[in-house]
Design an enzyme around this catalytic site. Structure first.
Site, PDB file in Angstrom:
ATOM      1  N   CYS A 154      40.157  31.423  35.723  1.00  0.00           N
ATOM      2  CA  CYS A 154      40.293  32.885  35.737  1.00  0.00           C
ATOM      3  C   CYS A 154      41.315  33.270  34.685  1.00  0.00           C
ATOM      4  CB  CYS A 154      40.741  33.342  37.123  1.00  0.00           C
ATOM      5  SG  CYS A 154      41.261  35.071  37.174  1.00  0.00           S
TER       6      CYS A 154
ATOM      7  N   HIS B 246      42.649  49.706  35.310  1.00  0.00           N
ATOM      8  CA  HIS B 246      42.922  50.154  33.947  1.00  0.00           C
ATOM      9  C   HIS B 246      43.781  51.415  34.069  1.00  0.00           C
ATOM     10  CE1 HIS B 246      39.455  47.889  32.008  1.00  0.00           C
ATOM     11  NE2 HIS B 246      39.107  47.854  33.281  1.00  0.00           N
TER      12      HIS B 246
ATOM     13  N   HIS C 279      41.721  44.352  39.038  1.00  0.00           N
ATOM     14  CA  HIS C 279      42.619  45.052  38.118  1.00  0.00           C
ATOM     15  C   HIS C 279      42.298  46.538  38.073  1.00  0.00           C
ATOM     16  CE1 HIS C 279      39.083  43.684  35.812  1.00  0.00           C
ATOM     17  NE2 HIS C 279      39.211  44.777  35.096  1.00  0.00           N
TER      18      HIS C 279
ATOM     19  N   HIS D 145      45.214  35.958  43.264  1.00  0.00           N
ATOM     20  CA  HIS D 145      43.823  36.098  42.834  1.00  0.00           C
ATOM     21  C   HIS D 145      42.980  36.763  43.916  1.00  0.00           C
ATOM     22  CE1 HIS D 145      40.149  35.269  40.587  1.00  0.00           C
ATOM     23  NE2 HIS D 145      39.600  35.058  41.784  1.00  0.00           N
TER      24      HIS D 145
HETATM   25  P1  AMP Z   1      36.621  45.106  33.284  1.00  0.00           P
HETATM   26  O1  AMP Z   1      35.426  45.417  32.442  1.00  0.00           O
HETATM   27  O2  AMP Z   1      37.031  46.233  34.170  1.00  0.00           O
HETATM   28  O3  AMP Z   1      36.461  43.805  34.042  1.00  0.00           O
HETATM   29  O4  AMP Z   1      37.830  44.975  32.276  1.00  0.00           O
HETATM   30  C1  AMP Z   1      38.328  43.789  31.760  1.00  0.00           C
HETATM   31  C2  AMP Z   1      39.319  44.186  30.705  1.00  0.00           C
HETATM   32  O5  AMP Z   1      40.121  43.056  30.405  1.00  0.00           O
HETATM   33  C3  AMP Z   1      38.700  44.645  29.378  1.00  0.00           C
HETATM   34  O6  AMP Z   1      39.144  45.977  29.098  1.00  0.00           O
HETATM   35  C4  AMP Z   1      39.233  43.644  28.354  1.00  0.00           C
HETATM   36  O7  AMP Z   1      39.554  44.248  27.111  1.00  0.00           O
HETATM   37  C5  AMP Z   1      40.466  43.106  29.050  1.00  0.00           C
HETATM   38  N1  AMP Z   1      40.841  41.759  28.662  1.00  0.00           N
HETATM   39  C6  AMP Z   1      40.057  40.651  28.631  1.00  0.00           C
HETATM   40  N2  AMP Z   1      40.758  39.567  28.268  1.00  0.00           N
HETATM   41  C7  AMP Z   1      42.030  39.989  28.078  1.00  0.00           C
HETATM   42  C8  AMP Z   1      43.238  39.339  27.695  1.00  0.00           C
HETATM   43  N3  AMP Z   1      43.292  38.015  27.427  1.00  0.00           N
HETATM   44  N4  AMP Z   1      44.355  40.076  27.576  1.00  0.00           N
HETATM   45  C9  AMP Z   1      44.330  41.404  27.838  1.00  0.00           C
HETATM   46  N5  AMP Z   1      43.232  42.072  28.213  1.00  0.00           N
HETATM   47  C10 AMP Z   1      42.095  41.376  28.320  1.00  0.00           C
HETATM   48 ZN    ZN Z   2      42.521  35.237  39.007  1.00  0.00          ZN
END
Ligand code: AMP
Ligand code: ZN
Length: 119
Positions: free
Chosen positions: A3, A101, A99, A45
């Protein structure tokens, strides 16, 4: 566990941290879609909103508190922001570690993902 957000929590993957406490981490989105676009995650997690259990409810509160603090720290508390959770395929969730945003820094327009033509 494979993850990427757990790896960020553990320090196995780099991130630009905005705010951290023992329960929650806030870090910069690697692919920002607004002038301010950070992610708020629990250190524990939890795969998605569907997997939140009774015992996690205080943790969800901690995430909201962290969102409020991050908004103030990033200077968008007064101008306003959007706090979003994507869940499952129709929610376009791509990372299966819970998460939010936190997005702001400009007018974000009408809610994205909802168009007049949707059926
Ligand atoms: P979701 O589509 O809601 O699952 O959003 C996942 C988010 O994680 C996306 O906006 C990606 O740009 C962000 N993301 C993926 N990998 C990373 C990372 N290594 N560091 C920071 N953000 C990330
Ligand atoms: Zn995780």
């Amino acid at each position: 566990m494979d993850c990427i957000f757990c790896k960020i929590v553990n320090g196995d993957l780099p991130s630009t941290k905005v705010l951290e406490n023992d329960k929650v981490l806030v870090f910069q989105n690697i692919n920002p879609e607004a002038p301010v676009h950070v992610l708020i995650i629990p250190k524990k997690h939890i795969a998605s909103m569907n997997d939140v259990q009774e015992e996690d409810l205080a943790l969800i509160g901690e995430m909201h508190r962290a969102a409020q603090e991050a908004a103030a720290q990033l200077g968008i508390a007064e101008s306003g922001y959007r706090l979003i959770n994507n869940c499952g395929p129709n929610g376009e969730q791509t990372v299966f570690h819970l998460h939010y945003h936190l997005m702001g820094g400009k007018r974000l327009g009408a809610l994205t993902g909802i168009s007049p033509s949707h059926t």
